[in-house]
Design a protein around this motif. Structure first.
Motif, short mmCIF file in Angstrom:
data_model
loop_
_atom_site.label_atom_id
_atom_site.label_comp_id
_atom_site.label_asym_id
_atom_site.label_seq_id
_atom_site.Cartn_x
_atom_site.Cartn_y
_atom_site.Cartn_z
N UNK A 1 3.78 17.49 2.13
CA UNK A 1 3.50 16.14 1.60
C UNK A 1 3.85 15.08 2.63
N UNK A 2 2.98 14.07 2.72
CA UNK A 2 3.22 12.91 3.56
C UNK A 2 2.92 11.66 2.76
N UNK A 3 3.79 10.67 2.90
CA UNK A 3 3.60 9.37 2.26
C UNK A 3 3.79 8.29 3.32
N UNK A 4 2.98 7.26 3.23
CA UNK A 4 3.13 6.10 4.10
C UNK A 4 3.11 4.86 3.20
N UNK A 5 4.12 4.03 3.34
CA UNK A 5 4.24 2.81 2.54
C UNK A 5 4.16 1.59 3.45
N UNK A 6 3.36 0.62 3.06
CA UNK A 6 3.33 -0.69 3.71
C UNK A 6 4.03 -1.65 2.76
N UNK B 1 0.83 -1.20 0.00
CA UNK B 1 0.00 0.00 0.00
C UNK B 1 0.87 1.24 0.00
N UNK B 2 0.31 2.32 -0.58
CA UNK B 2 0.95 3.63 -0.54
C UNK B 2 -0.16 4.64 -0.27
N UNK B 3 -0.07 5.30 0.88
CA UNK B 3 -1.02 6.35 1.24
C UNK B 3 -0.34 7.70 1.02
N UNK C 1 7.08 2.56 6.11
CA UNK C 1 7.94 3.71 5.88
C UNK C 1 7.07 4.95 5.81
N UNK C 2 7.38 5.93 6.64
CA UNK C 2 6.69 7.21 6.60
C UNK C 2 7.65 8.28 6.13
N UNK C 3 7.17 9.14 5.25
CA UNK C 3 8.02 10.22 4.73
C UNK C 3 7.25 11.53 4.80
N UNK C 4 7.93 12.57 5.26
CA UNK C 4 7.37 13.92 5.33
C UNK C 4 8.24 14.82 4.46
N UNK C 5 7.60 15.58 3.57
CA UNK C 5 8.34 16.56 2.77
C UNK C 5 8.72 16.09 1.39
N UNK C 6 8.10 15.06 0.86
CA UNK C 6 8.40 14.63 -0.50
C UNK C 6 9.67 13.82 -0.59
N UNK C 7 10.17 13.67 -1.80
CA UNK C 7 11.32 12.80 -2.08
C UNK C 7 12.54 13.17 -1.24
N UNK C 8 12.78 14.44 -1.04
CA UNK C 8 13.95 14.89 -0.28
C UNK C 8 13.66 15.09 1.19
N UNK D 1 -3.94 18.54 11.28
CA UNK D 1 -5.10 18.98 10.50
C UNK D 1 -4.63 19.73 9.24
N UNK D 2 -5.30 19.46 8.14
CA UNK D 2 -4.91 20.06 6.86
C UNK D 2 -3.93 19.21 6.09
N UNK D 3 -3.28 18.27 6.77
CA UNK D 3 -2.34 17.35 6.12
C UNK D 3 -2.84 15.92 6.25
N UNK D 4 -4.12 15.76 6.49
CA UNK D 4 -4.68 14.44 6.80
C UNK D 4 -5.77 13.99 5.82
N UNK D 5 -5.74 14.49 4.61
CA UNK D 5 -6.71 14.11 3.58
C UNK D 5 -6.09 12.99 2.74
N UNK D 6 -6.18 11.75 3.21
CA UNK D 6 -5.43 10.64 2.64
C UNK D 6 -6.10 10.02 1.42
N UNK D 7 -5.28 9.58 0.50
CA UNK D 7 -5.71 8.80 -0.67
C UNK D 7 -4.86 7.54 -0.72
N UNK D 8 -5.49 6.43 -1.05
CA UNK D 8 -4.75 5.19 -1.27
C UNK D 8 -4.36 5.14 -2.75
#
Length: 80
Positions: free
Chosen positions: A17-22, A6-8, A32-39, A66-73
């Motif tokens: 930007x926030x990404x969460x990978x399972x 999964x990638x949220x 893996x959680x990432x904040x701030x995009x690729x870099x 709040x404001x950074x929690x509108x997640x899409x799978x």
């Protein structure tokens, strides 16, 4: 070999930007959680079973500001 299950994505870009990978690995599970995009900053957590890994994914989703929690799978690439 690791397989992304999964990638949220929080539908934001750049610093917000926030990404969460399972990820399923040969020896267990990784979140893996990432904040701030690729870099941006990245944190990895390792688990022996899927249920524990999924609990971490949900915890990361719930604790986004709040404001950074509108997640899409995001769609996953086809399995090989």
């Amino acid at each position: 070999m690791a397989e992304r299950i999964e990638h949220h994505f929080n539908r934001r870009y750049h610093a917000a930007r926030r990404d969460i990978y399972l990820i399923r690995t040969e020896t267990g599970w990784q979140v893996v959680g990432r904040i701030g995009g690729v870099d941006g900053k990245e944190a990895a957590h390792y688990y022996d079973d899927e249920a524990d890994a999924r609990r971490m994914v949900e915890r990361m989703r719930r604790t986004a500001p709040p404001g950074e929690d509108n997640w899409a799978l995001m769609p996953q690439p086809p399995s090989r």
